[in-house]
Design an enzyme around this catalytic site. Structure first.
Site, PDB file in Angstrom:
ATOM      1  N   ASP A  13       0.808  -1.224   0.000  1.00  0.00           N
ATOM      2  CA  ASP A  13       0.000   0.000   0.000  1.00  0.00           C
ATOM      3  C   ASP A  13       0.839   1.271   0.000  1.00  0.00           C
ATOM      4  O   ASP A  13       0.434   2.297   0.553  1.00  0.00           O
ATOM      5  CB  ASP A  13      -0.976   0.008   1.193  1.00  0.00           C
ATOM      6  N   LYS A  16       1.956   1.894  -5.173  1.00  0.00           N
ATOM      7  CA  LYS A  16       2.507   1.274  -6.389  1.00  0.00           C
ATOM      8  C   LYS A  16       1.594   1.515  -7.588  1.00  0.00           C
ATOM      9  O   LYS A  16       2.053   1.792  -8.686  1.00  0.00           O
ATOM     10  CB  LYS A  16       2.684  -0.245  -6.181  1.00  0.00           C
ATOM     11  N   GLY A  40      -4.483  -4.434  -3.797  1.00  0.00           N
ATOM     12  CA  GLY A  40      -5.469  -3.379  -4.037  1.00  0.00           C
ATOM     13  C   GLY A  40      -4.679  -2.155  -4.444  1.00  0.00           C
ATOM     14  O   GLY A  40      -4.044  -1.519  -3.608  1.00  0.00           O
ATOM     15  N   HIS A  41      -4.651  -1.869  -5.739  1.00  0.00           N
ATOM     16  CA  HIS A  41      -3.830  -0.774  -6.252  1.00  0.00           C
ATOM     17  C   HIS A  41      -4.736   0.364  -6.731  1.00  0.00           C
ATOM     18  O   HIS A  41      -5.566   0.168  -7.615  1.00  0.00           O
ATOM     19  CB  HIS A  41      -2.938  -1.269  -7.389  1.00  0.00           C
ATOM     20  N   GLN A 223       2.010  -6.357  -3.117  1.00  0.00           N
ATOM     21  CA  GLN A 223       2.559  -6.525  -1.765  1.00  0.00           C
ATOM     22  C   GLN A 223       3.919  -5.807  -1.658  1.00  0.00           C
ATOM     23  O   GLN A 223       4.117  -4.810  -2.332  1.00  0.00           O
ATOM     24  CB  GLN A 223       2.671  -8.004  -1.375  1.00  0.00           C
TER      25      GLN A 223
HETATM   26  P1  GDP Z   1      -0.644   0.172  -3.553  1.00  0.00           P
HETATM   27  O1  GDP Z   1      -1.256  -1.073  -3.044  1.00  0.00           O
HETATM   28  O2  GDP Z   1       0.825   0.247  -3.287  1.00  0.00           O
HETATM   29  O3  GDP Z   1      -0.965   0.459  -4.978  1.00  0.00           O
HETATM   30  O4  GDP Z   1      -1.283   1.364  -2.699  1.00  0.00           O
HETATM   31  P2  GDP Z   1      -2.852   1.531  -2.328  1.00  0.00           P
HETATM   32  O5  GDP Z   1      -3.582   1.980  -3.507  1.00  0.00           O
HETATM   33  O6  GDP Z   1      -3.343   0.340  -1.596  1.00  0.00           O
HETATM   34  O7  GDP Z   1      -2.764   2.667  -1.226  1.00  0.00           O
HETATM   35  C1  GDP Z   1      -2.212   3.912  -1.496  1.00  0.00           C
HETATM   36  C2  GDP Z   1      -3.259   4.981  -1.189  1.00  0.00           C
HETATM   37  O8  GDP Z   1      -2.627   6.241  -1.122  1.00  0.00           O
HETATM   38  C3  GDP Z   1      -4.305   5.106  -2.259  1.00  0.00           C
HETATM   39  O9  GDP Z   1      -5.510   5.534  -1.675  1.00  0.00           O
HETATM   40  C4  GDP Z   1      -3.736   6.210  -3.158  1.00  0.00           C
HETATM   41  O10 GDP Z   1      -4.749   6.894  -3.890  1.00  0.00           O
HETATM   42  C5  GDP Z   1      -3.109   7.108  -2.151  1.00  0.00           C
HETATM   43  N1  GDP Z   1      -1.930   7.862  -2.578  1.00  0.00           N
HETATM   44  C6  GDP Z   1      -0.943   7.486  -3.428  1.00  0.00           C
HETATM   45  N2  GDP Z   1       0.016   8.444  -3.483  1.00  0.00           N
HETATM   46  C7  GDP Z   1      -0.387   9.424  -2.663  1.00  0.00           C
HETATM   47  C8  GDP Z   1       0.188  10.672  -2.263  1.00  0.00           C
HETATM   48  O11 GDP Z   1       1.288  11.056  -2.655  1.00  0.00           O
HETATM   49  N3  GDP Z   1      -0.516  11.418  -1.366  1.00  0.00           N
HETATM   50  C9  GDP Z   1      -1.711  11.011  -0.854  1.00  0.00           C
HETATM   51  N4  GDP Z   1      -2.317  11.804   0.023  1.00  0.00           N
HETATM   52  N5  GDP Z   1      -2.285   9.851  -1.221  1.00  0.00           N
HETATM   53  C10 GDP Z   1      -1.613   9.074  -2.093  1.00  0.00           C
HETATM   54  P1  IMO Z   2      -0.823  -4.320  -2.196  1.00  0.00           P
HETATM   55  O1  IMO Z   2      -0.368  -4.901  -3.501  1.00  0.00           O
HETATM   56  C1  IMO Z   2      -0.985  -4.691   2.138  1.00  0.00           C
HETATM   57  C2  IMO Z   2      -1.113  -8.737   3.749  1.00  0.00           C
HETATM   58  C3  IMO Z   2      -2.382  -9.188   4.438  1.00  0.00           C
HETATM   59  C4  IMO Z   2      -1.801 -10.142   5.464  1.00  0.00           C
HETATM   60  C5  IMO Z   2      -0.674 -10.806   4.688  1.00  0.00           C
HETATM   61  C6  IMO Z   2      -1.038 -12.158   4.071  1.00  0.00           C
HETATM   62  O2  IMO Z   2      -2.107  -3.591  -2.276  1.00  0.00           O
HETATM   63  O3  IMO Z   2       0.272  -3.546  -1.556  1.00  0.00           O
HETATM   64  P2  IMO Z   2      -2.517 -12.836   1.979  1.00  0.00           P
HETATM   65  O4  IMO Z   2      -3.962 -12.578   1.685  1.00  0.00           O
HETATM   66  O5  IMO Z   2      -1.585 -12.329   0.957  1.00  0.00           O
HETATM   67  O6  IMO Z   2      -2.257 -14.277   2.328  1.00  0.00           O
HETATM   68  O7  IMO Z   2      -2.244 -12.025   3.346  1.00  0.00           O
HETATM   69  O8  IMO Z   2      -0.312  -9.905   3.666  1.00  0.00           O
HETATM   70  N1  IMO Z   2      -1.295  -8.229   2.376  1.00  0.00           N
HETATM   71  C7  IMO Z   2      -1.203  -6.945   2.037  1.00  0.00           C
HETATM   72  N2  IMO Z   2      -1.046  -5.846   2.796  1.00  0.00           N
HETATM   73  N3  IMO Z   2      -1.049  -4.575   0.799  1.00  0.00           N
HETATM   74  C8  IMO Z   2      -1.199  -5.668   0.022  1.00  0.00           C
HETATM   75  O9  IMO Z   2      -1.150  -5.624  -1.319  1.00  0.00           O
HETATM   76  C9  IMO Z   2      -1.330  -6.929   0.646  1.00  0.00           C
HETATM   77  N4  IMO Z   2      -1.510  -8.172   0.183  1.00  0.00           N
HETATM   78  C10 IMO Z   2      -1.475  -8.971   1.250  1.00  0.00           C
HETATM   79  O10 IMO Z   2      -3.056  -8.106   5.030  1.00  0.00           O
HETATM   80  O11 IMO Z   2      -1.227  -9.422   6.520  1.00  0.00           O
HETATM   81 MG    MG Z   3      -2.810  -1.712  -1.800  1.00  0.00          MG
END
Ligand code: GDP
Ligand code: IMO
Ligand code: MG
Length: 427
Positions: A13, A16, A40-41, A223
């Site tokens: 999170d 990416k 969840g991207h 991840q």
């Molecule tokens: P990922 O799993 O690495 O793709 O990240 P996620 O999408 O799960 O979580 C990142 C969250 O931060 C999302 O809600 C993005 O929209 C948000 N985000 C990404 N870059 C920035 C930033 O520079 N500032 C803020 N405030 N939010 C950001």
């Molecule tokens: P992105 O790509 C954050 C965490 C789960 C749990 C552990 C194992 O959005 O960064 P799993 O379902 O993979 O067997 O769970 O890994 N986890 C993540 N945490 N971002 C993710 O993906 C994750 N994918 C799995 O919360 O702790």
């Molecule tokens: Mg994510």
């Protein structure tokens, strides 16, 4: 060489999805190499938020081919649902391909994940309950069913019959769960098979050929390093290798083809699920990071645990991935704090460490050693040039570079595609 990699450098999170979306307009292909719909991207374009789970985050760019590679575990029902949702929103999804070698994530994997977590009680891992662990386990015990098996319906049914017998026994005997009906499952797959068949390709061949022709290929990690099966906080990890090395095994390409390896680093730390987290803040500061950063899981909606930046964690990602660049995200969330502590090492039972220990017991005992920075008060989300950032913010960024020995090539200051400060061209 034209292989670019984007990986997570903490616990996932980091942003990416945003970075991949941004870079995808420059590349011919965006390729997922591991994980599944545990990811969840989030991509935000003109205020519109799209969350991608299985589809690569280059999907909004019609010009880049999106490939789900051999190392990914594919829940076909989730995949089709994701495509349907995007198509309902007006995006034609004819630029998606799936690898014939990828493993199918089956309904029994999801059920087993839920049952195993329930049975583990206090020892639960806090998985996304999407069946990821059970699917990879079957792959390695060699009873998995692959995407290519969908092509040969007899083979598919034969394999399903064999594996389902084993899985049902596990579900019923070990977990007192509800078994699956073979005929129903065959019918379920028969209903989606025709839609999946045209998407299936030999992704290994496709990607290797593209790289041989000097085409730009972006590999999208899901991840992150601390969730890596080998180097994360085992057993509180996922079941794949989300590192740069995972690209090679997850796609079937040589390490020599990787040009830039970009680690996405969030300016503070978050974690979803169980497991040690040294800089975690269980007070109102943690709460305020969660609210300002909107730290709620993009896949499960769970509140993310929040804490200060942990640099030994980031440096481990630099080392293991061989990061060439850092994309620093969410630094805008740190505006308004008087002081910003950054963890530079750990005190573990009276000894000082700057590395992450293997033993979970040791890591759970670690106390953060902080270097405290002065904060800044300004809203920085509209800033687009590094020199316009507040001095204390620049100092914070420069310290990350110094500690990690890696350039910060990009600073993201808002969720929007355009909300970036580019210090060094990434592609
Ligand atoms: P990922 O799993 O690495 O793709 O990240 P996620 O999408 O799960 O979580 C990142 C969250 O931060 C999302 O809600 C993005 O929209 C948000 N985000 C990404 N870059 C920035 C930033 O520079 N500032 C803020 N405030 N939010 C950001
Ligand atoms: P992105 O790509 C954050 C965490 C789960 C749990 C552990 C194992 O959005 O960064 P799993 O379902 O993979 O067997 O769970 O890994 N986890 C993540 N945490 N971002 C993710 O993906 C994750 N994918 C799995 O919360 O702790
Ligand atoms: Mg994510």
């Amino acid at each position: 060489m034209a292989g670019y990699v984007v990986v997570g450098s903490q616990w996932g999170d980091e942003g990416k999805g945003k970075v991949v979306d941004l870079l995808s307009s420059h590349v011919d292909m965006v390729v997922r190499f591991q994980g599944g719909n545990n990811a969840g991207h989030t991509v935000v374009v003109d205020g519109k938020k799209t969350i991608l789970h299985l589809l690569p985050s280059g999907i909004l760019n019609k010009n880049s081919l999106c490939i789900i590679g051999p190392g990914v575990v594919i829940n076909p029902f989730v995949l089709l649902q994701e495509i349907d949702t995007l198509e309902k929103g007006g995006l034609k999804c004819d630029h998606i391909r799936i690898s014939d070698r990828a493993h199918l994530l089956m309904p029994y994997h999801v059920r087993l994940d839920e049952l195993m977590e329930k049975k583990a009680g206090d020892l639960k891992l806090g998985t996304t309950k999407n069946g990821i662990g059970p699917c990879y386990a079957d792959k390695y015990t060699r009873i998995g069913i692959r995407v290519c098996d969908l092509r040969d319906w007899d083979v598919f049914q034969e394999k399903l019959q064999h594996t389902l017998r084993i899985k049902n026994e596990e579900i019923v005997r070990l977990y007192d769960g509800e078994p699956f009906d073979y005929d129903e499952m065959v019918a379920q797959f028969a209903a989606v098979r025709e839609r999946l068949l045209p998407m299936i390709i030999d992704a290994t061949d496709k990607v290797n050929k593209a790289l041989a022709e000097n085409r730009m290929v972006l590999f999208e990690g899901a991840q992150a390093n601390m969730l890596d099966i080998n180097y994360g906080t085992y057993p509180y990890v996922t079941s794949s290798s989300p590192t740069a090395a995972g690209v090679c095994t997850g796609i079937g390409i040589s390490p020599r083809l990787l040009d830039r390896i970009i680690g996405v680093v969030k300016a503070y730390s978050t974690r979803v699920g169980e497991g040690p987290f040294v800089t975690e803040l269980l007070d109102e500061t943690g709460e305020s990071l969660r609210e300002t950063g909107y730290e709620y899981g993009a896949t499960t909606g769970r509140p993310r645990r929040c804490g200060w930046l942990d640099l030994p964690v980031v440096r481990q990602a630099v080392l293991i991935n061989g990061l060439t660049d850092i994309a620093l995200t969410k630094i805008d969330v740190l505006s308004g704090y008087e002081k910003l502590p950054v963890c530079v090492g750990y005190d573990i039972n009276g000894k000082y460490y700057e590395t992450v220990p293997a033993s979970l017991k040791d890591y759970a005992a670690a106390k953060p050693v902080y270097k405290v920075f002065d904060g800044w008060q300004e809203d920085i989300s509209q800033i687009r040039r590094f020199e316009d950032l507040p001095l204390n913010c620049r100092k914070y960024i420069r310290f990350i570079e110094e500690y990690c020995g890696t350039d910060v090539a990009m600073v993201s200051v808002s969720p929007e595609r355009e909300g970036n400060i580019i210090l060094k061209e990434l592609i």
